[in-house]
Design an enzyme around this catalytic site. Structure first.
Site, PDB file in Angstrom:
ATOM      1  N   GLU A  99       0.898  -1.281  -0.064  1.00  0.00           N
ATOM      2  CA  GLU A  99       0.156   0.010  -0.020  1.00  0.00           C
ATOM      3  C   GLU A  99       0.744   1.270   0.000  1.00  0.00           C
ATOM      4  O   GLU A  99       1.849   1.248   0.471  1.00  0.00           O
ATOM      5  CB  GLU A  99      -0.906   0.075   1.346  1.00  0.00           C
ATOM      6  CG  GLU A  99      -1.910  -1.197   1.156  1.00  0.00           C
ATOM      7  CD  GLU A  99      -2.855  -1.066   2.277  1.00  0.00           C
ATOM      8  OE1 GLU A  99      -4.185  -1.393   1.930  1.00  0.00           O
ATOM      9  OE2 GLU A  99      -2.624  -0.931   3.401  1.00  0.00           O
ATOM     10  N   CYS A 112       3.282   8.851   1.371  1.00  0.00           N
ATOM     11  CA  CYS A 112       3.749   7.825   2.310  1.00  0.00           C
ATOM     12  C   CYS A 112       3.951   6.443   1.577  1.00  0.00           C
ATOM     13  O   CYS A 112       3.185   5.720   1.168  1.00  0.00           O
ATOM     14  CB  CYS A 112       2.569   7.639   3.296  1.00  0.00           C
ATOM     15  SG  CYS A 112       3.338   6.504   4.541  1.00  0.00           S
ATOM     16  N   CYS A 119       6.524  -6.691   7.590  1.00  0.00           N
ATOM     17  CA  CYS A 119       7.879  -6.028   8.245  1.00  0.00           C
ATOM     18  C   CYS A 119       8.042  -7.212   9.541  1.00  0.00           C
ATOM     19  O   CYS A 119       7.109  -7.820  10.089  1.00  0.00           O
ATOM     20  CB  CYS A 119       7.285  -4.863   9.142  1.00  0.00           C
ATOM     21  SG  CYS A 119       8.525  -4.225  10.103  1.00  0.00           S
ATOM     22  N   CYS A 123       6.101  -4.676  16.030  1.00  0.00           N
ATOM     23  CA  CYS A 123       5.542  -4.008  17.002  1.00  0.00           C
ATOM     24  C   CYS A 123       4.059  -4.228  17.245  1.00  0.00           C
ATOM     25  O   CYS A 123       3.417  -4.420  16.293  1.00  0.00           O
ATOM     26  CB  CYS A 123       5.639  -2.495  16.353  1.00  0.00           C
ATOM     27  SG  CYS A 123       7.301  -2.043  16.241  1.00  0.00           S
ATOM     28  N   CYS A 126       1.168  -2.384  15.552  1.00  0.00           N
ATOM     29  CA  CYS A 126       1.232  -1.977  14.070  1.00  0.00           C
ATOM     30  C   CYS A 126       0.627  -2.972  13.224  1.00  0.00           C
ATOM     31  O   CYS A 126       0.890  -4.320  13.418  1.00  0.00           O
ATOM     32  CB  CYS A 126       2.520  -1.721  13.844  1.00  0.00           C
ATOM     33  SG  CYS A 126       2.987  -1.539  12.076  1.00  0.00           S
ATOM     34  N   GLU A 170      10.289  -1.741   7.476  1.00  0.00           N
ATOM     35  CA  GLU A 170      11.282  -0.977   7.991  1.00  0.00           C
ATOM     36  C   GLU A 170      12.471  -0.715   7.270  1.00  0.00           C
ATOM     37  O   GLU A 170      13.274  -1.688   6.689  1.00  0.00           O
ATOM     38  CB  GLU A 170      11.805  -1.735   9.368  1.00  0.00           C
ATOM     39  CG  GLU A 170      13.182  -1.390   9.717  1.00  0.00           C
ATOM     40  CD  GLU A 170      13.030  -0.045  10.400  1.00  0.00           C
ATOM     41  OE1 GLU A 170      12.101   0.542  10.964  1.00  0.00           O
ATOM     42  OE2 GLU A 170      14.152   0.751  10.184  1.00  0.00           O
ATOM     43  N   HIS A 226       8.426   5.582  21.179  1.00  0.00           N
ATOM     44  CA  HIS A 226       7.284   4.731  21.906  1.00  0.00           C
ATOM     45  C   HIS A 226       7.254   4.609  23.472  1.00  0.00           C
ATOM     46  O   HIS A 226       6.277   4.641  24.069  1.00  0.00           O
ATOM     47  CB  HIS A 226       6.642   3.528  21.023  1.00  0.00           C
ATOM     48  CG  HIS A 226       6.597   3.623  19.848  1.00  0.00           C
ATOM     49  ND1 HIS A 226       5.850   4.632  19.179  1.00  0.00           N
ATOM     50  CD2 HIS A 226       7.103   3.044  18.765  1.00  0.00           C
ATOM     51  CE1 HIS A 226       5.811   4.576  17.868  1.00  0.00           C
ATOM     52  NE2 HIS A 226       6.685   3.542  17.552  1.00  0.00           N
ATOM     53  N   CYS A 343      -1.191   6.005  10.113  1.00  0.00           N
ATOM     54  CA  CYS A 343       0.145   5.428  10.571  1.00  0.00           C
ATOM     55  C   CYS A 343       0.005   3.963  11.234  1.00  0.00           C
ATOM     56  O   CYS A 343      -0.696   3.964  12.091  1.00  0.00           O
ATOM     57  CB  CYS A 343       0.921   6.082  11.602  1.00  0.00           C
ATOM     58  SG  CYS A 343       1.919   7.687  11.000  1.00  0.00           S
TER      59      CYS A 343
HETATM   60  N1  SAH Z   1       9.211   0.825  10.412  1.00  0.00           N
HETATM   61  C1  SAH Z   1       9.163   2.255  10.504  1.00  0.00           C
HETATM   62  C2  SAH Z   1       8.164   3.121   9.411  1.00  0.00           C
HETATM   63  C3  SAH Z   1       6.898   2.505   9.028  1.00  0.00           C
HETATM   64  S1  SAH Z   1       5.994   2.745  10.488  1.00  0.00           S
HETATM   65  C4  SAH Z   1       8.882   2.760  11.782  1.00  0.00           C
HETATM   66  O1  SAH Z   1       8.476   1.875  12.506  1.00  0.00           O
HETATM   67  O2  SAH Z   1       9.426   4.015  12.261  1.00  0.00           O
HETATM   68  C5  SAH Z   1       5.417   4.507  10.567  1.00  0.00           C
HETATM   69  C6  SAH Z   1       5.170   5.172  11.810  1.00  0.00           C
HETATM   70  O3  SAH Z   1       3.874   4.655  12.180  1.00  0.00           O
HETATM   71  C7  SAH Z   1       6.120   4.707  13.195  1.00  0.00           C
HETATM   72  O4  SAH Z   1       6.625   5.875  13.764  1.00  0.00           O
HETATM   73  C8  SAH Z   1       5.351   3.882  13.731  1.00  0.00           C
HETATM   74  O5  SAH Z   1       5.591   3.682  14.984  1.00  0.00           O
HETATM   75  C9  SAH Z   1       4.115   4.247  13.596  1.00  0.00           C
HETATM   76  N2  SAH Z   1       2.869   3.495  13.991  1.00  0.00           N
HETATM   77  C10 SAH Z   1       2.830   2.197  13.690  1.00  0.00           C
HETATM   78  N3  SAH Z   1       1.810   1.563  14.225  1.00  0.00           N
HETATM   79  C11 SAH Z   1       1.109   2.721  14.595  1.00  0.00           C
HETATM   80  C12 SAH Z   1      -0.399   2.794  15.071  1.00  0.00           C
HETATM   81  N4  SAH Z   1      -1.138   1.631  15.207  1.00  0.00           N
HETATM   82  N5  SAH Z   1      -0.874   4.212  15.396  1.00  0.00           N
HETATM   83  C13 SAH Z   1      -0.043   5.302  15.371  1.00  0.00           C
HETATM   84  N6  SAH Z   1       1.070   4.903  14.766  1.00  0.00           N
HETATM   85  C14 SAH Z   1       1.693   3.838  14.478  1.00  0.00           C
HETATM   86 FE1  SF4 Z   2       7.610  -2.499  11.411  1.00  0.00          FE
HETATM   87 FE2  SF4 Z   2       7.499   0.176  11.831  1.00  0.00          FE
HETATM   88 FE3  SF4 Z   2       5.404  -1.340  12.079  1.00  0.00          FE
HETATM   89 FE4  SF4 Z   2       7.255  -1.281  13.981  1.00  0.00          FE
HETATM   90  S1  SF4 Z   2       5.911   0.131  13.414  1.00  0.00           S
HETATM   91  S2  SF4 Z   2       6.169  -3.335  12.685  1.00  0.00           S
HETATM   92  S3  SF4 Z   2       8.931  -1.247  12.625  1.00  0.00           S
HETATM   93  S4  SF4 Z   2       6.399  -1.038  10.077  1.00  0.00           S
END
Ligand code: SAH
Ligand code: SF4
Length: 349
Positions: A99, A112, A119, A123, A126, A170, A226, A343
């Site tokens: 996406e 974006c 990934c 996390c 996510c 990532e 975080h 995000c």
């Molecule tokens: N992997 C990288 C980039 C992709 S995620 C990273 O983690 O930084 C992009 C952003 O979205 C990151 O800052 C991540 O922490 C945030 N993110 C992920 N899941 C989220 C959620 N459920 N709510 C808000 N932000 C989130």
């Molecule tokens: Fe991967 Fe970024 Fe999502 Fe963490 S927040 S699982 S590093 S995409």
């Protein structure tokens, strides 16, 4: 050369201008011709080899046999209620899907972009992490998300102002491809997107942050924090067990020493988990000596995690405490939530 998944052919969008010129010169064509192809890719943003104007037919034949131009096929486009966010699901040549999100309007577009299918970091909050890791994107597949964006809007090209590597995956786990893609996207005679308009977001891989600092690219760095102590962070971001906070912060200092650039820290605000005054003081103490900006993102909901977003009051209290430590911050506007384009909401089945 990169960009060949699912095909022995070379992906044109994965080549830097120099690599394209080398390829064509190895076939006996001068720079004049590689210039034409480059300009068709990035100035006219064409998607078919046959559409490139002014090519000799022998070169057109060779390009058709040995290279591919189209790496992504849009499957669906959904638009948010306010019309300012669009999420595109693309099919890759091997059938996998990713996406890309288009935010904003007219000449104020932020794109974006994804760097991986899934990934590996996992996390817990996510959606991309919840789906697991499938594969890295090639440089061409990353560039194609930018090159293709205009067509979704029914135009040949789109005035993309900013690019954030905050889609699926990532970027620092796919370091070389991401760097090559940036080289292509920023090329002055192509898409010419200024490196200062590009942000790489990483979960915080110390070795890659250092490597990135050494490239001296004036691209912005965002680090997803975080939590500001190891116990809390490991519960949200499992890779913190392997690369704990002090190593991440050390690498951030290294980056700052090398580049003199401000670092953005991302913080998904989860009610009752990391949105308290105590949490804010911890962030303040951790970052007070750094040239840092904190982006607070009220949690976006995902299927695999039952946390809730912090409310406005705790977000502004959080900001107030950060100010006491001299730390500027922003609460990220929630956009595209109705279409799961926020995000961390990107996932494909
Ligand atoms: N992997 C990288 C980039 C992709 S995620 C990273 O983690 O930084 C992009 C952003 O979205 C990151 O800052 C991540 O922490 C945030 N993110 C992920 N899941 C989220 C959620 N459920 N709510 C808000 N932000 C989130
Ligand atoms: Fe991967 Fe970024 Fe999502 Fe963490 S927040 S699982 S590093 S995409």
């Amino acid at each position: 050369m990169a960009g060949q998944i699912g095909s022995p052919k070379v992906a044109l969008l994965g080549l830097t201008r120099q690599e394209l010129s080398d390829l064509l010169s190895s076939w006996g064509y001068s720079k004049y011709y590689s210039g034409k192809v480059w300009s068709a890719l990035y100035r006219q943003q064409l998607s078919r080899i046959e559409a490139i104007p002014g090519l000799r037919s022998d070169l057109q034949d060779r390009l058709s046999k040995r290279t591919i131009m189209k790496l992504l096929t849009p499957v669906t486009v959904v638009t948010s209620d306010d019309g300012q966010t669009k999420k595109i699901l693309y099919r890759l040549r091997d059938g996998k899907t990713i996406e890309t999100v288009i935010m904003g309007y007219r000449d104020r577009i932020t794109l974006c972009v994804s760097t991986q299918v899934g990934c590996a970091i996992g996390c817990v909050f996510c959606a991309t992490g919840q789906m697991g890791f499938e594969r890295n994107l090639t440089p061409g597949e990353i560039v194609a998300q930018v090159q293709e964006a205009g067509r979704v809007e029914g135009k040949e090209r789109l005035a993309v102002r900013n690019i954030v590597f905050m889609g699926m995956g990532e970027p620092m786990h796919n370091f070389e491809s991401t760097m090559t893609a940036i080289e292509i996207i920023t090329d002055d005679s192509g898409l010419a997107i200024g490196p200062r308009h590009i942000t790489i977001s990483t979960i915080g891989l110390p070795n890659e942050i250092r490597k990135f600092a050494d490239t001296k690219m004036p691209v912005n760095l965002a680090v997803s924090l975080h939590a500001a102590n190891d116990k809390d962070r490991s519960a949200l971001v499992p890779i913190n067990n392997r690369w704990p906070l002090d190593l991440v912060i050390e690498a951030c200092y290294y980056y700052q020493e090398k580049t003199r650039r401000r670092i953005f820290f991302e913080w998904a605000l989860i009610a009752g988990v990391n949105d308290t005054a105590k949490n804010a003081h911890e962030v303040g103490q951790l970052l007070s000596k750094m040239d840092a900006h904190v982006n607070l993102i009220p949690l976006n909901l995902t299927i695999g995690f039952d946390g809730q977003p912090a409310n406005r009051k705790s977000a502004s209290l959080f900001q107030q405490i950060l100010r006491e430590y001299g730390l500027p911050s922003t609460v990220r506007q929630r956009k595209g939530i109705d279409i799961n384009a926020g995000c961390g909401q990107l996932r494909v089945n």
